[in-house]
Design an enzyme around this catalytic site. Structure first.
Site, PDB file in Angstrom:
ATOM      1  N   ASP A  12       1.439   3.893 -10.389  1.00  0.00           N
ATOM      2  CA  ASP A  12       1.060   5.385 -11.230  1.00  0.00           C
ATOM      3  C   ASP A  12       0.650   6.662 -10.633  1.00  0.00           C
ATOM      4  O   ASP A  12       0.061   7.256 -11.072  1.00  0.00           O
ATOM      5  CB  ASP A  12      -0.464   4.916 -12.227  1.00  0.00           C
ATOM      6  CG  ASP A  12      -0.218   3.626 -13.033  1.00  0.00           C
ATOM      7  OD1 ASP A  12       1.003   3.435 -13.527  1.00  0.00           O
ATOM      8  OD2 ASP A  12      -1.412   2.747 -13.123  1.00  0.00           O
ATOM      9  N   LYS A  15       5.655   8.456 -10.369  1.00  0.00           N
ATOM     10  CA  LYS A  15       6.970   8.423  -9.986  1.00  0.00           C
ATOM     11  C   LYS A  15       7.740   8.714 -11.009  1.00  0.00           C
ATOM     12  O   LYS A  15       8.883   9.240 -10.877  1.00  0.00           O
ATOM     13  CB  LYS A  15       7.292   6.760  -9.560  1.00  0.00           C
ATOM     14  CG  LYS A  15       6.397   6.226  -8.453  1.00  0.00           C
ATOM     15  CD  LYS A  15       6.412   4.917  -8.245  1.00  0.00           C
ATOM     16  CE  LYS A  15       6.091   3.974  -9.382  1.00  0.00           C
ATOM     17  NZ  LYS A  15       4.382   3.978  -9.425  1.00  0.00           N
ATOM     18  N   GLY A  39       5.090   1.464 -16.021  1.00  0.00           N
ATOM     19  CA  GLY A  39       5.150   2.511 -17.131  1.00  0.00           C
ATOM     20  C   GLY A  39       5.415   3.603 -16.335  1.00  0.00           C
ATOM     21  O   GLY A  39       4.472   4.245 -15.803  1.00  0.00           O
ATOM     22  N   HIS A  40       6.228   4.294 -16.494  1.00  0.00           N
ATOM     23  CA  HIS A  40       6.698   5.579 -15.823  1.00  0.00           C
ATOM     24  C   HIS A  40       6.646   6.485 -17.021  1.00  0.00           C
ATOM     25  O   HIS A  40       7.691   6.548 -17.909  1.00  0.00           O
ATOM     26  CB  HIS A  40       8.122   5.534 -15.167  1.00  0.00           C
ATOM     27  CG  HIS A  40       7.980   4.612 -14.091  1.00  0.00           C
ATOM     28  ND1 HIS A  40       9.241   4.136 -13.259  1.00  0.00           N
ATOM     29  CD2 HIS A  40       6.846   3.705 -13.600  1.00  0.00           C
ATOM     30  CE1 HIS A  40       8.418   3.151 -12.184  1.00  0.00           C
ATOM     31  NE2 HIS A  40       7.392   3.069 -12.493  1.00  0.00           N
ATOM     32  N   GLN A 220       5.619   0.227  -9.380  1.00  0.00           N
ATOM     33  CA  GLN A 220       4.183  -0.211  -8.543  1.00  0.00           C
ATOM     34  C   GLN A 220       3.791   0.701  -7.607  1.00  0.00           C
ATOM     35  O   GLN A 220       4.624   1.853  -7.320  1.00  0.00           O
ATOM     36  CB  GLN A 220       4.259  -1.711  -8.347  1.00  0.00           C
ATOM     37  CG  GLN A 220       4.012  -2.674  -9.749  1.00  0.00           C
ATOM     38  CD  GLN A 220       5.542  -2.723 -10.149  1.00  0.00           C
ATOM     39  OE1 GLN A 220       6.420  -3.128  -9.648  1.00  0.00           O
ATOM     40  NE2 GLN A 220       5.609  -2.641 -11.725  1.00  0.00           N
TER      41      GLN A 220
HETATM   42  P1  GDP Z   1       4.074   6.107 -12.460  1.00  0.00           P
HETATM   43  O1  GDP Z   1       3.938   4.773 -12.861  1.00  0.00           O
HETATM   44  O2  GDP Z   1       3.961   6.424 -11.012  1.00  0.00           O
HETATM   45  O3  GDP Z   1       5.492   6.659 -12.877  1.00  0.00           O
HETATM   46  O4  GDP Z   1       2.954   7.190 -13.159  1.00  0.00           O
HETATM   47  P2  GDP Z   1       2.507   7.012 -14.512  1.00  0.00           P
HETATM   48  O5  GDP Z   1       3.502   7.512 -15.554  1.00  0.00           O
HETATM   49  O6  GDP Z   1       1.835   5.577 -15.146  1.00  0.00           O
HETATM   50  O7  GDP Z   1       1.088   7.839 -14.486  1.00  0.00           O
HETATM   51  C1  GDP Z   1       1.050   9.033 -14.200  1.00  0.00           C
HETATM   52  C2  GDP Z   1       0.476   9.890 -14.984  1.00  0.00           C
HETATM   53  O8  GDP Z   1       0.130  11.327 -14.629  1.00  0.00           O
HETATM   54  C3  GDP Z   1       1.104  10.306 -16.278  1.00  0.00           C
HETATM   55  O9  GDP Z   1       0.394  10.430 -17.382  1.00  0.00           O
HETATM   56  C4  GDP Z   1       2.162  11.558 -15.871  1.00  0.00           C
HETATM   57  O10 GDP Z   1       2.333  12.274 -17.079  1.00  0.00           O
HETATM   58  C5  GDP Z   1       0.897  12.305 -15.289  1.00  0.00           C
HETATM   59  N1  GDP Z   1       1.293  13.327 -14.139  1.00  0.00           N
HETATM   60  C6  GDP Z   1       2.255  13.057 -13.359  1.00  0.00           C
HETATM   61  N2  GDP Z   1       2.305  14.277 -12.464  1.00  0.00           N
HETATM   62  C7  GDP Z   1       1.602  14.879 -12.664  1.00  0.00           C
HETATM   63  C8  GDP Z   1       0.822  16.131 -12.239  1.00  0.00           C
HETATM   64  O11 GDP Z   1       1.099  16.544 -11.415  1.00  0.00           O
HETATM   65  N3  GDP Z   1      -0.272  16.487 -12.875  1.00  0.00           N
HETATM   66  C9  GDP Z   1      -1.063  15.972 -13.980  1.00  0.00           C
HETATM   67  N4  GDP Z   1      -2.098  16.671 -14.597  1.00  0.00           N
HETATM   68  N5  GDP Z   1      -0.456  14.871 -14.346  1.00  0.00           N
HETATM   69  C10 GDP Z   1       0.655  14.417 -13.969  1.00  0.00           C
HETATM   70  P1  IMO Z   2       3.813   1.562 -12.263  1.00  0.00           P
HETATM   71  O1  IMO Z   2       5.467   1.297 -11.930  1.00  0.00           O
HETATM   72  C1  IMO Z   2      -0.163   0.143 -11.781  1.00  0.00           C
HETATM   73  C2  IMO Z   2      -0.859  -3.938 -11.096  1.00  0.00           C
HETATM   74  C3  IMO Z   2      -1.643  -4.775 -12.411  1.00  0.00           C
HETATM   75  C4  IMO Z   2      -2.353  -5.666 -11.477  1.00  0.00           C
HETATM   76  C5  IMO Z   2      -1.236  -6.458 -10.554  1.00  0.00           C
HETATM   77  C6  IMO Z   2      -0.584  -7.490 -10.934  1.00  0.00           C
HETATM   78  O2  IMO Z   2       3.562   2.169 -13.451  1.00  0.00           O
HETATM   79  O3  IMO Z   2       3.236   2.093 -11.068  1.00  0.00           O
HETATM   80  P2  IMO Z   2       1.505  -7.900 -12.554  1.00  0.00           P
HETATM   81  O4  IMO Z   2       1.658  -8.005 -14.192  1.00  0.00           O
HETATM   82  O5  IMO Z   2       2.563  -6.706 -11.918  1.00  0.00           O
HETATM   83  O6  IMO Z   2       1.423  -9.245 -12.042  1.00  0.00           O
HETATM   84  O7  IMO Z   2      -0.034  -7.246 -11.988  1.00  0.00           O
HETATM   85  O8  IMO Z   2      -0.649  -5.164 -10.280  1.00  0.00           O
HETATM   86  N1  IMO Z   2       0.128  -3.259 -11.898  1.00  0.00           N
HETATM   87  C7  IMO Z   2       0.282  -2.152 -11.724  1.00  0.00           C
HETATM   88  N2  IMO Z   2      -0.646  -0.967 -11.462  1.00  0.00           N
HETATM   89  N3  IMO Z   2       0.934   0.510 -12.056  1.00  0.00           N
HETATM   90  C8  IMO Z   2       2.044  -0.224 -12.145  1.00  0.00           C
HETATM   91  O9  IMO Z   2       3.469   0.037 -12.330  1.00  0.00           O
HETATM   92  C9  IMO Z   2       1.698  -1.602 -12.086  1.00  0.00           C
HETATM   93  N4  IMO Z   2       2.262  -2.825 -12.229  1.00  0.00           N
HETATM   94  C10 IMO Z   2       1.388  -3.676 -11.996  1.00  0.00           C
HETATM   95  O10 IMO Z   2      -2.690  -3.860 -13.005  1.00  0.00           O
HETATM   96  O11 IMO Z   2      -3.631  -5.208 -10.792  1.00  0.00           O
HETATM   97 MG    MG Z   3       2.737   3.798 -14.330  1.00  0.00          MG
END
Ligand code: GDP
Ligand code: IMO
Ligand code: MG
Length: 425
Positions: A12, A15, A39-40, A220
């Site tokens: 998270d 990415k 979840g991107h 991840q």
């Molecule tokens: P990912 O799994 O690495 O793609 O990240 P996620 O989407 O799960 O979580 C990142 C969260 O931060 C999302 O809600 C994005 O919209 C938000 N986000 C990403 N970059 C920035 C940033 O530079 N500033 C802020 N405030 N939010 C951001």
């Molecule tokens: P993105 O791509 C954050 C975490 C789960 C748990 C561990 C194992 O959005 O960054 P799993 O279901 O993969 O066997 O769970 O990994 N986890 C993540 N945490 N972002 C993710 O993906 C994750 N995918 C798995 O919360 O701790």
């Molecule tokens: Mg994510």
């Protein structure tokens, strides 16, 4: 420059946003590991879209989007995700799905839940069947996307696997799984996906030879890597650079640059050690400021200060060239920002205080040593050029670069694509 984008923390990191920002400069974007545990988040035409298996390059119709053979695929979920994307007006004619991607089957999801609810040590998985699906790969029992396209083969293979799993469920006191409906739905999903299914290794090899620009999308984060992460609180794939090669069939020669993504602070979802975690009211405030709730499961994310010991470990194991530092704007109001620069073990700053003991048992024993840095107390969200950044931001970035051993090339100052600042030499 063919670029790998991967998370340097526990996932998270942002990415999705980083890839969406960069993808317009590439011909191909490929996922190489993980599954719909990811979840991107991407903003498209002002709407928030969360992608799980579709690569974050799908918003560019000229960019080939590839789900390569290292990704575990739940076909029903993928069909739904494609349908949702079509509702946004995307054709997805540019999507290729590996025939050799392992399938996540109904048993896997069931087993993920059974294990989570019964094991002595909960991992806090996403309960999507990711771990059990990868177990079948190493156990040499897996079924693949290609199997879905041949009904007799699929029915034969899944029947054999059902015997295996039903014995296991019986041991946990669970009834045998009734599969006929699932088998039919999986086969229908196979027909839906058929036009996209191909040999992605060949496709990527050809793209590389044709000098197409390739962006590799990690899921991840490095600290969740099955081998190099905070074991056993990890996911079941190689989230680090190694996963690129086993997951695509391209060689290290196809990678020119490794871009690591890190937040300006830290978060973690699920169980496991997190040395810089803030369990107090301040942590709760940071969670609200950063809107730290899981994109996949909606769970509140645990939050803490940036851990430079962990960040340097991730930079080193991945050979990170450049860093994309996200969510800097979340720290806008803070008078002081802390970063962890060493660990104390059993009350002492040990000799190896600045190395990262990744296995959970060792990491649980450390207490971080912090360095406090001045905050900037200005809103960064509307800044477009690096030269307009407050001095305190520059000092914060310099400190991170020096410690981590990589250059910060991009800054995230908001969730939207345009809220990105590029930093030249
Ligand atoms: P990912 O799994 O690495 O793609 O990240 P996620 O989407 O799960 O979580 C990142 C969260 O931060 C999302 O809600 C994005 O919209 C938000 N986000 C990403 N970059 C920035 C940033 O530079 N500033 C802020 N405030 N939010 C951001
Ligand atoms: P993105 O791509 C954050 C975490 C789960 C748990 C561990 C194992 O959005 O960054 P799993 O279901 O993969 O066997 O769970 O990994 N986890 C993540 N945490 N972002 C993710 O993906 C994750 N995918 C798995 O919360 O701790
Ligand atoms: Mg994510």
């Amino acid at each position: 420059m063919n670029t790998v984008v991967l998370g340097l923390q526990w996932g998270d990191e942002g990415k999705g946003k980083a890839i969406d920002y960069l993808a317009g400069r590439f011909d191909v974007v490929t996922r190489f590991q993980g599954g719909h545990n990811a979840g991107h988040t991407v903003y498209y035409q002002g709407r928030k879209v969360v992608l799980h298996v579709l690569p974050s390059g799908i918003f560019y119709p000229d960019c080939l989007a590839v789900i390569a053979s290292g990704v575990v695929v739940q076909p029903l979920q993928l069909v739904e995700e494609i349908r949702n994307a079509r509702e946004l007006g995307l054709t997805l004619r540019n999507l290729a799905l590996s025939e050799n991607a392992p399938l996540i089957l109904p048993f896997h999801q069931q087993l993920d839940v059974v294990f989570e609810d019964s094991r002595y040590q909960r991992i806090g998985t996403t309960r999507r069947g990711i771990g059990p699906a990868y177990e079948d790969v190493v156990g040499r029992r897996a079924l693949f996307v290609g199997d879905l396209l041949r009904e007799t083969v699929f029915r034969g293979k899944i029947a054999v696997l059902a015997e295996y799993y039903n014995r296991l469920f019986a041991a946990y006191g669970h009834p045998a799984m009734e599969l006929e409906d699932d088998v039919r739905r999986y086969l229908e999903a196979g027909e839906f996906l058929r036009p996209h299914v191909t040999d992605t290794t060949r496709l990527l090899q050809e793209s590389w030879r044709a000098k197409k620009k390739i962006l590799f999308e990690g899921a991840q984060g490095s600290l969740l890597d099955i081998h190099l992460g905070t074991y056993p609180f990890v996911t079941s794939s190689n989230t680090t650079i190694a996963g690129v090669f086993s997951g695509t069939g391209l060689s290290p020669k196809a990678v020119d640059r490794v871009l690591g993504i890190s937040k300006a602070y830290a978060t973690r979802v699920g169980e496991g050690p997190f040395p810089t975690e803030l369990k107090d009211d301040f942590g709760a405030r940071l969670r609200t400021l950063g809107n730290e709730f899981g994109a996949t499961t909606g769970r509140p994310r645990r939050v803490g200060w940036l851990d430079l010991v962990a960040l340097r470990h991730a930079v080193q194991v991945n050979g990170v060239d450049d860093i994309f530092l996200t969510k800097l704007d979340v720290l806008d109001d803070l008078p002081e920002i802390r970063v962890a620069i060493a660990y104390e073990v059993d009350g002492e700053r040990s000799e190896r205080r600045d190395t990262f003991p990744c296995h959970a048992e060792a990491l649980e024993r450390v207490t971080p040593v912090y360095q406090a840095l001045p905050g900037w107390q200005k809103k960064l969200g509307a800044i477009e050029r690096a030269r307009d950044l407050p001095k305190a931001v520059r000092a914060y970035l310099d400190f991170i670069e020096e410690f981590a051993g990589a250059r910060i090339r991009y800054l995230g100052v908001g969730g939207e694509r345009r809220q990105t600042i590029e930093i030249a030499d």
